[in-house]
Write an enzyme that holds these catalytic residues in place. Sequence first.
Site, PDB file in Angstrom:
ATOM      1  CG  ASP A   3       3.586  -0.423 -16.453  1.00 39.71           C
ATOM      2  OD1 ASP A   3       4.861  -0.004 -16.482  1.00 39.71           O
ATOM      3  OD2 ASP A   3       2.425   0.290 -16.564  1.00 39.71           O
ATOM      4  NE  ARG A  62       0.885  -2.803 -14.639  1.00 51.30           N
ATOM      5  CZ  ARG A  62       1.471  -3.232 -13.801  1.00 51.30           C
ATOM      6  NH1 ARG A  62       1.397  -2.219 -12.656  1.00 51.30           N
ATOM      7  NH2 ARG A  62       2.284  -4.135 -13.490  1.00 51.30           N
ATOM      8  NE  ARG A 107      -2.313   3.051 -10.213  1.00 48.40           N
ATOM      9  CZ  ARG A 107      -1.234   2.807 -11.068  1.00 48.40           C
ATOM     10  NH1 ARG A 107      -1.137   1.198 -10.943  1.00 48.40           N
ATOM     11  NH2 ARG A 107      -0.445   3.471 -11.499  1.00 48.40           N
ATOM     12  CG  HIS A 149       1.045   0.124  -6.370  1.00 46.59           C
ATOM     13  ND1 HIS A 149       1.551  -0.046  -7.576  1.00 46.59           N
ATOM     14  CD2 HIS A 149      -0.340  -0.325  -6.645  1.00 46.59           C
ATOM     15  CE1 HIS A 149       0.903  -0.476  -8.269  1.00 46.59           C
ATOM     16  NE2 HIS A 149      -0.198  -0.661  -7.987  1.00 46.59           N
ATOM     17  CB  CYS A 182       7.583  -2.449  -8.478  1.00 47.43           C
ATOM     18  SG  CYS A 182       6.921  -1.104  -7.611  1.00 47.43           S
TER      19      CYS A 182
HETATM   20  N1  ARG Z   1       4.071   1.704 -14.108  1.00 47.04           N
HETATM   21  C1  ARG Z   1       3.341   0.703 -13.270  1.00 47.04           C
HETATM   22  C2  ARG Z   1       1.839   1.252 -12.783  1.00 47.04           C
HETATM   23  O1  ARG Z   1       2.040   2.601 -12.675  1.00 47.04           O
HETATM   24  C3  ARG Z   1       4.220   0.648 -12.117  1.00 47.04           C
HETATM   25  C4  ARG Z   1       3.985  -0.327 -11.130  1.00 47.04           C
HETATM   26  C5  ARG Z   1       4.987  -0.438  -9.888  1.00 47.04           C
HETATM   27  N2  ARG Z   1       4.381  -1.579  -9.048  1.00 47.04           N
HETATM   28  C6  ARG Z   1       4.484  -1.626  -7.692  1.00 47.04           C
HETATM   29  N3  ARG Z   1       4.350  -2.836  -6.999  1.00 47.04           N
HETATM   30  N4  ARG Z   1       4.320  -0.578  -6.977  1.00 47.04           N
HETATM   31  O2  ARG Z   1       1.108   0.463 -12.439  1.00 47.04           O
END
Ligand code: ARG
Length: 296
Positions: A68, A93, A139, A168, A262
Amino acid sequence: MHRDATPRRYVMCPPVHFKVTYSINPWMDPTKPVDLPLALAQWEDLRDRYRALGHTVELLDPRPDLPDMVYAANGATVVDGKVLGARFAYPERAAEAEAHLDWFRTHGFTEIHEPAHINEGEGDFLVTASWILAGRGFRSSPLSHDEAQEFFGRPVIGLDLVDPRYYHLDTALAVLDGDEVMYYPGAFSPGSRAVLARLFPDAIIAEEADAAALGLNAVSDGRHVLLPQAAVGLFPRLRARGYEPIGMDLGELLKGGGSVKCCTLELREVREAASASASTAGATNAPAPCPVIRPE
Ligand code: ARG
């Protein structure tokens, strides 16, 4: 209305090791194949487009164990040249945070804060002229909002995200210029919607179809707005405000739940603080005002 672009400095990370092998948001389906050469070509288009517009794109070294990492926006938040590191919500991550910190340490950034609380960088922190807008609910921890306010010395406005597709803040809201934004109200709690309506009475309100195409995952330089090309409803709305929308196809990266924004971490250096200090009498070392890009 005429809009001026200002040159920006971005960090991006090529999707050399991109894949969807786990699912931490509803867009990610590990059973769906990803076309890696196509993902790379789409990402290169975005990088080249920024450069053609006069922006600087710095590159972060991709790591094989971090699929990612292409979503560079999540790795830090940089305001007034100060770097707030990230701390990821999911272990998959986690190691990206250190990779970003290393990059900043070796690229001349000295004010670096390693966070105590979970925050996913510019995924959840978006900077307007007056505030830092901060998402929570999926998150970033609400505690990271106070941490950011204390570190940056800018007012942080907490916003509650309620729809897992918009996990996000940068999937539901984009900063266009100054205190101008566009957003999708359905992604926010009723109270947060009321806050947004109060702070941004003139915002572009996105329709559900454009939000679902991740159309709010956009990057603006004050004039050009790069956004997913499928968000067709936003194009005339942006043009009506004097912006120049530029449609991008990042379809392969959408499979990981991300698009234009992103993939793009903005380095905001002292420029924004400069306007405040430049107006103070006797400010002799204030940086020169930033140049303006006029494409015509
Ligand atoms: N697969 C990543 C996650 O779920 C995607 C992140 C996308 N980034 C963002 N800035 N919205 O963490």
